[in-house]
Design an enzyme around this catalytic site. Structure first.
Site, PDB file in Angstrom:
ATOM      1  N   GLU A 237       5.731  32.595  12.029  1.00  0.00           N
ATOM      2  CA  GLU A 237       6.936  32.783  11.226  1.00  0.00           C
ATOM      3  C   GLU A 237       7.776  33.795  11.977  1.00  0.00           C
ATOM      4  O   GLU A 237       7.461  34.984  12.015  1.00  0.00           O
ATOM      5  CB  GLU A 237       6.585  33.272   9.824  1.00  0.00           C
ATOM      6  CG  GLU A 237       7.714  33.081   8.822  1.00  0.00           C
ATOM      7  CD  GLU A 237       8.724  34.208   8.835  1.00  0.00           C
ATOM      8  OE1 GLU A 237       9.776  34.049   9.521  1.00  0.00           O
ATOM      9  OE2 GLU A 237       8.482  35.226   8.189  1.00  0.00           O
ATOM     10  N   CYS A 271      13.758  38.008   7.378  1.00  0.00           N
ATOM     11  CA  CYS A 271      13.887  36.849   8.274  1.00  0.00           C
ATOM     12  C   CYS A 271      14.827  35.806   7.699  1.00  0.00           C
ATOM     13  O   CYS A 271      15.603  35.190   8.432  1.00  0.00           O
ATOM     14  CB  CYS A 271      12.512  36.237   8.535  1.00  0.00           C
ATOM     15  SG  CYS A 271      11.373  37.326   9.392  1.00  0.00           S
TER      16      CYS A 271
END
Length: 465
Positions: A237, A271
């Site tokens: 990720e 993110c």
């Protein structure tokens, strides 16, 4: 393992609000690394054989402890990485929900699934644990990132070695304490203050069967390369530069407020934050005007107090300097800085929330992830132009499309090149919905039903008549 000598700093607490150093912790020795790997491998043999319902009970207790200790945990995160205290407490509390979800739903998600077979007999797909895993976690959500990796894998029966970011060692130790208090058996979950040099050997060690990393694109490429050479499964990720498309609005001020509040959550260090706001030219001026008003009304404040009208520091001085360099690069090439964008003098990590327009492809801000409180706003004249700009990114984590006409928004949202796409909401985040991206945002999924599907042996089990 061969002896290693690290060239990186030790695990060190530095309060980003002051720049003052706090506690520090030595790297693990190679002997300590070996002991942890051996313990993880040994514990796996008994942990996998424990009925999943019994593992789930222990995992559920972990979640309860996260909630019980959320205030203490929040204070640690605020000290180590500058997260506003209410957000830090909420993060720890949310971890309790994640552990509870997998403790409750996990046994059903991992149950044998019968599949149709044309042979005389019955065929099933089983979801079985595969062994010790390495988790490499970032500083921006020091508890949440651990929870979404650890919770499903502990329920599945895998064991975990956890290497946290060097700047949040107290958060790492606090999680280990909760695991121990909850009754997680020795060796099943282990914190490890490993160095960069040791990580390559750990991934390559035959006892580690998979690695999950949340971090930068650069770190992901390194870890994936090492895992690939050693034929190890990995989940990545990585960064994101999510498009946030506003096609129209019957309340521009409210639309801008939602976009701004989303962007400055965790001081912009998420993110899947809305790093690229793509706004219809019909409402662009009013939208930007409101963002500028919000930015100008903020002043630096103590994240431990989180007073209204204040902003928190970034995680480190270096993080603030990097963001400043990216913004200044854009301004030097013709972008307009409407508000903020000021780096405080001294060792603290404050960077005033900024509004930036006129960003073009030759600027760093167009392609790079801006990991901090900078709202980059683009004006578009059509839905097709909005979609083209939204997909013109090396990243593909999340995205959102807003319109008073839901079908109009859906038409664009369905074509976003992203792992997560949302209509009329910044994001649908929860323990039950999968999280992950495509392109250079990585691969694999965490949370929800898919969070149980990564580090498993999806074994065919066939019984003939």
């Amino acid at each position: 393992m061969t002896a290693t000598v690290s060239t990186q700093p030790r695990y060190q607490v530095v309060n980003p609000a002051t720049g003052e150093p706090g506690e520090s912790f030595d790297f693990a020795t190679d002997a300590e690394v070996e002991a942890i790997l051996a313990s993880s491998d040994e514990a796996y043999r008994s942990w996998r054989d424990l009925p999943i319902t019994e593992r789930a009970k222990i995992v559920k207790r972990v979640g309860e402890l996260f909630k019980e200790h959320s205030s203490r945990l929040g204070a640690i995160a605020t000290e180590e990485m500058g997260k506003p205290l209410p957000e830090a407490v909420d993060e720890a509390d949310f971890c309790g929900d994640i552990f509870d979800y997998f403790a409750t739903e996990g046994p059903g998600l991992a149950a044998d699934q019968e599949i149709k077979t044309f042979s005389p007999g019955k065929a099933f797909v089983q979801k079985l644990p595969i062994g010790p895993l390495l988790g490499i976690m970032p500083w921006n959500y020091p508890f949440y990132q651990i929870a979404r990796f650890a919770a499903p894998n502990l329920v599945l029966g895998n064991t975990i070695v956890l290497k946290h970011a060097e700047s949040v060692p107290k958060s790492a130790l606090a999680v280990q304490e909760l695991m121990d208090e909850a009754g997680v058996p020795r060796g099943v979950y282990q914190n490890l203050f490993a160095s960069y040099e040791q990580i390559e050997g750990i991934i390559g060690d035959r006892r580690i069967v998979g690695v999950s990393l949340t971090g930068s694109e650069r770190a992901g490429s390194v870890v994936a390369s090492i895992a690939g050479r050693n034929l190890k499964k990995c989940v990545l990720e990585l960064g994101g530069s999510d498009a946030y498309v506003v096609l129209d609005s019957d309340d521009v001020k409210a639309s801008a407020d939602l976009a701004w509040d989303t962007r400055i959550g965790n001081t912009g260090q998420a993110c899947n934050s809305n790093k690229r706001m793509i706004v219809s030219s019909d409402i662009f001026d009013g939208f930007v005007e409101r963002l500028v008003e919000r930015a100008k009304n903020l002043k630096a404040g103590d994240p431990a107090e989180a007073a209204e009208g204040t902003f928190a520091p970034l995680s480190s001085r270096r993080a603030a300097e990097t963001l400043h360099e990216q913004v200044q690069d854009a301004v030097s090439k013709g972008a307009t800085l409407h508000a903020g964008g000021e780096l405080v003098d001294g060792p603290a990590a404050y960077y005033s929330p900024a509004v930036l327009t006129g960003v073009t492809p030759e600027m760093r801000a167009y392609r790079e992830e801006l990991f901090g409180p900078v709202a980059v706003v683009y004006s578009v004249g059509s839905d097709d132009e909005a979609l083209t700009l939204a997909n013109d990114s090396d990243y593909g984590l999340g995205g959102a499309v807003f319109s008073t006409d839901t079908q109009r928004a859906e038409k664009i949202a369905r074509r976003l090149e992203s792992g997560m796409s949302n209509v009329n909401t910044p994001a649908n985040e929860g323990q039950e919905v999968p999280f992950g991206g495509v392109k250079r945002s990585g691969f694999g999924r965490e949370l929800g039903p898919l969070g149980m599907d990564e580090f498993v042996n999806k074994r065919l089990y066939y019984v003939a008549d």
